[in-house]
Design a protein around this motif. Structure first.
Motif, PDB file in Angstrom:
ATOM      1  N   GLY A   9       0.650  -1.358   0.301  1.00 17.18           N
ATOM      2  CA  GLY A   9       0.356   0.121  -0.254  1.00 17.18           C
ATOM      3  C   GLY A   9       0.353   1.443  -0.315  1.00 17.18           C
ATOM      4  N   SER A  10       1.983   1.181  -0.105  1.00 15.92           N
ATOM      5  CA  SER A  10       2.966   2.358  -0.323  1.00 15.92           C
ATOM      6  C   SER A  10       2.348   3.141  -1.413  1.00 15.92           C
ATOM      7  CB  SER A  10       4.258   1.898  -0.832  1.00 15.92           C
ATOM      8  OG  SER A  10       4.527   1.611  -1.884  1.00 15.92           O
ATOM      9  N   ARG A  11       2.739   4.617  -0.549  1.00 17.87           N
ATOM     10  CA  ARG A  11       1.977   5.403  -1.954  1.00 17.87           C
ATOM     11  C   ARG A  11       3.350   6.224  -2.779  1.00 17.87           C
ATOM     12  NH1 ARG A  11      -3.070   6.100  -3.570  1.00 17.87           N
ATOM     13  NH2 ARG A  11      -4.528   5.103  -1.350  1.00 17.87           N
ATOM     14  N   LEU A  12       4.585   5.322  -3.232  1.00 21.65           N
ATOM     15  CA  LEU A  12       5.695   6.021  -4.014  1.00 21.65           C
ATOM     16  C   LEU A  12       5.085   6.484  -5.092  1.00 21.65           C
ATOM     17  CD1 LEU A  12       6.686   2.073  -5.370  1.00 21.65           C
ATOM     18  CD2 LEU A  12       7.680   3.320  -3.220  1.00 21.65           C
ATOM     19  N   LEU A  13       4.399   6.942  -5.428  1.00 21.65           N
ATOM     20  CA  LEU A  13       4.216   8.502  -6.590  1.00 21.65           C
ATOM     21  C   LEU A  13       4.209   9.614  -5.022  1.00 21.65           C
ATOM     22  CD1 LEU A  13       1.084   7.215  -9.115  1.00 21.65           C
ATOM     23  CD2 LEU A  13       3.828   7.446  -9.548  1.00 21.65           C
ATOM     24  N   ASP A  14       3.957  10.165  -4.237  1.00 23.46           N
ATOM     25  CA  ASP A  14       3.910  10.734  -3.453  1.00 23.46           C
ATOM     26  C   ASP A  14       4.730  10.903  -2.904  1.00 23.46           C
ATOM     27  OD1 ASP A  14       0.995  11.019  -3.831  1.00 23.46           O
ATOM     28  OD2 ASP A  14       0.762  10.195  -2.671  1.00 23.46           O
ATOM     29  N   ARG A  15       5.936  10.121  -2.982  1.00 28.79           N
ATOM     30  CA  ARG A  15       7.008   9.575  -2.049  1.00 28.79           C
ATOM     31  C   ARG A  15       8.567  10.117  -2.024  1.00 28.79           C
ATOM     32  NH1 ARG A  15       6.759   4.741   2.343  1.00 28.79           N
ATOM     33  NH2 ARG A  15       8.238   4.115   0.761  1.00 28.79           N
ATOM     34  N   GLU A  16       8.351   8.824  -4.086  1.00 28.08           N
ATOM     35  CA  GLU A  16       9.955   9.352  -3.891  1.00 28.08           C
ATOM     36  C   GLU A  16       9.812  11.202  -5.159  1.00 28.08           C
ATOM     37  OE1 GLU A  16      10.094   5.843  -5.806  1.00 28.08           O
ATOM     38  OE2 GLU A  16      10.082   4.754  -4.216  1.00 28.08           O
ATOM     39  N   ALA A  19       9.826   9.662  -8.549  1.00 25.65           N
ATOM     40  CA  ALA A  19       8.658   8.878  -8.948  1.00 25.65           C
ATOM     41  C   ALA A  19       8.318   8.607 -10.067  1.00 25.65           C
ATOM     42  CB  ALA A  19       7.393   9.474  -8.162  1.00 25.65           C
ATOM     43  N   PHE A  20       8.220   9.036 -11.106  1.00 25.71           N
ATOM     44  CA  PHE A  20       8.049   9.016 -12.309  1.00 25.71           C
ATOM     45  C   PHE A  20       8.688   7.968 -13.152  1.00 25.71           C
ATOM     46  CE2 PHE A  20       7.440   9.607 -17.021  1.00 25.71           C
ATOM     47  CZ  PHE A  20       6.765   8.906 -17.671  1.00 25.71           C
ATOM     48  N   LEU A  21      10.278   8.139 -13.491  1.00 22.92           N
ATOM     49  CA  LEU A  21      11.493   7.205 -13.774  1.00 22.92           C
ATOM     50  C   LEU A  21      11.371   5.591 -13.191  1.00 22.92           C
ATOM     51  CD1 LEU A  21      13.460   7.229 -14.759  1.00 22.92           C
ATOM     52  CD2 LEU A  21      15.016   8.183 -13.637  1.00 22.92           C
TER      53      LEU A  21
END
Length: 321
Positions: A9-16, A19-21
Motif C-alpha cells: 500500500g505504499s504511496r510511491l508516487l507521493d514520496r519519491e 517517482a515517475f522514472l
C-alpha cells in the motif's frame, strides 16, 4: 500483470522525487511480472544493449502508458508499481520491430501506449470477477490490430523489417549450441529479442527478484526447449527462442507469482509451460494466413485457462497476498 508484492500500500508516487522514472523502470519489469526496481533496470538495460531502437521504443511506450495512467487519475499504487506501463513497453517494441523506426511508427507507439492503459483498465474490470488479470492481453490486442492494418497505409507501412519467425519444417537435429542459445534467447524473446546475451542480462535481472522467479524463468525456458524438441520442432526456431518465451512467462506466472510454493504447483507450472509451447505453433499457424502475429497469446490463454481451474483443484493453492 500484478504480482503479490506489487499490492503493497505504499504511496510511491507521493514520496519519491523520481517517482515517475521509478514507475517506468518498474513497468518494464512488470512484463516479467516483477516490480523490483533493479530487475526492471536490468531488463531495460538489456533492451538498450539489443539496439537503440528497441531500447528507445520500449522506454517510450512504458513512459507514455505510465503518464496516461497518471493523467487519467488511475490507481496511484498500481501506477507506481508499473502495472499500467508494461503493455506500453511491449507495444512500442512490437511496432518498431514490425514497422521500423519511421515517423509514423513513433505516432503509433504513442497512440497505442495510451490505448494500452485504457484497455488494461477495461480488461481488469471484466476479468476481476473471475479472479484473473489482464496479463499482456492489452498489448496483444492493440499491437495485433495495428500491425495487421499497417499495410493498408502508405505512410505507415514500409515492408516488414523484422518478420516474426513462424514454425515451419526444417532441420530437427538439435546441437548443443542450439540448446544453450535457446535457453537464454527464450528469456529475451519475451521482449522479441533473440540475442542470447541479452537473455543472460535479463536472467540476471530476474535473479534479483528472488530464487523462485529465477527458477520459474529457467525451468520454463528448459521446458519449452524440451517440449519443442520432443515434438520435432526445427532446430533454428529452438535456438532463437521462438518456442521458449511463452513458456518462460508461464513458468514465472504459475511457478513464482500466482501460486504458492508447493511441489504440486511447480509441476502445474511446468505443465503450463509445455502447453504454451505447443500452443505457440498452433496459434502461429492460425494467424499466418492473414498476416497476424502470435505475440504472447499462448502465455495469456494458457495462464487464464490454468488459473481458472485452480478453484476446482483442491491440491493447488493460490499465492496469499
Amino acid at each position: 500483470m500484478p504480482a503479490p508484492e506489487a499490492q503493497r500500500g505504499s504511496r510511491l508516487l507521493d514520496r519519491e522525487p523520481t517517482a515517475f522514472l521509478g514507475a517506468v523502470v518498474r513497468g518494464v519489469g512488470q512484463v516479467d511480472l516483477q516490480s523490483r526496481m533493479l530487475t526492471g533496470a536490468l531488463l531495460l538495460a538489456g533492451l538498450w544493449v539489443a539496439g537503440w531502437r528497441i531500447g528507445l521504443f520500449a522506454t517510450l511506450g512504458t513512459a507514455v502508458s505510465t503518464a496516461t495512467a497518471r493523467v487519467l487519475g488511475m490507481d496511484r499504487d498500481d501506477t507506481a508499481a508499473g502495472l499500467l506501463g508494461y503493455s506500453g513497453c511491449l507495444t512500442g517494441i512490437a511496432l518498431v520491430t514490425s514497422l521500423g523506426a519511421h515517423p509514423g511508427t513513433y505516432l503509433l507507439a504513442v497512440g497505442g501506449s495510451v490505448l494500452a492503459t485504457v484497455l488494461t483498465a477495461s480488461l481488469t474490470t471484466l476479468l476481476e470477477p473471475y479472479g484473473l488479470t489482464a496479463l499482456t492481453a492489452p498489448f496483444c490486442l492493440i499491437s495485433g490490430v495495428m500491425v495487421l492494418g499497417a499495410p493498408s497505409f502508405d505512410r505507415i507501412w514500409h515492408g516488414d523489417p523484422n518478420p516474426v519467425a513462424a514454425p515451419t519444417s526444417g532441420d530437427t537435429a538439435v546441437a548443443w549450441s542450439d540448446l544453450w542459445h535457446g535457453f537464454f534467447s527464450g528469456v529475451s524473446q519475451v521482449f522479441f529479442v533473440e540475442t542470447w546475451y541479452v537473455g543472460l542480462i535479463m536472467l540476471a535481472g530476474l535473479a534479483f527478484a528472488g530464487v523462485r522467479v529465477l527458477l520459474g524463468a529457467a525451468l520454463g525456458s528448459a521446458a519449452g526447449i524440451l517440449t519443442a524438441w520432443a515434438l520435432g520442432a526445427p532446430s533454428g526456431l529452438i535456438a532463437n527462442g521462438i518456442y521458449g518465451y511463452n513458456a518462460v512467462l508461464v513458468g514465472i506466472a504459475l511457478g513464482a507469482v500466482f501460486l504458492d510454493a508447493t511441489v504440486g504447483n511447480a509441476l502445474y507450472a511446468l505443465l503450463g509451460a509445455a502447453a504454451a509451447t505447443g500452443l505457440t505453433a498452433s496459434l502461429t499457424s492460425l494467424f499466418k494466413p492473414f498476416g497476424g502475429h502470435t505475440f504472447t497469446w499462448p502465455f495469456i490463454l494458457t495462464t487464464w485457462a490454468l488459473m481458472a481451474a485452480v478453484p476446482r483443484i483442491p491440491r493447488l493453492q493460490r499465492a496469499t497476498p
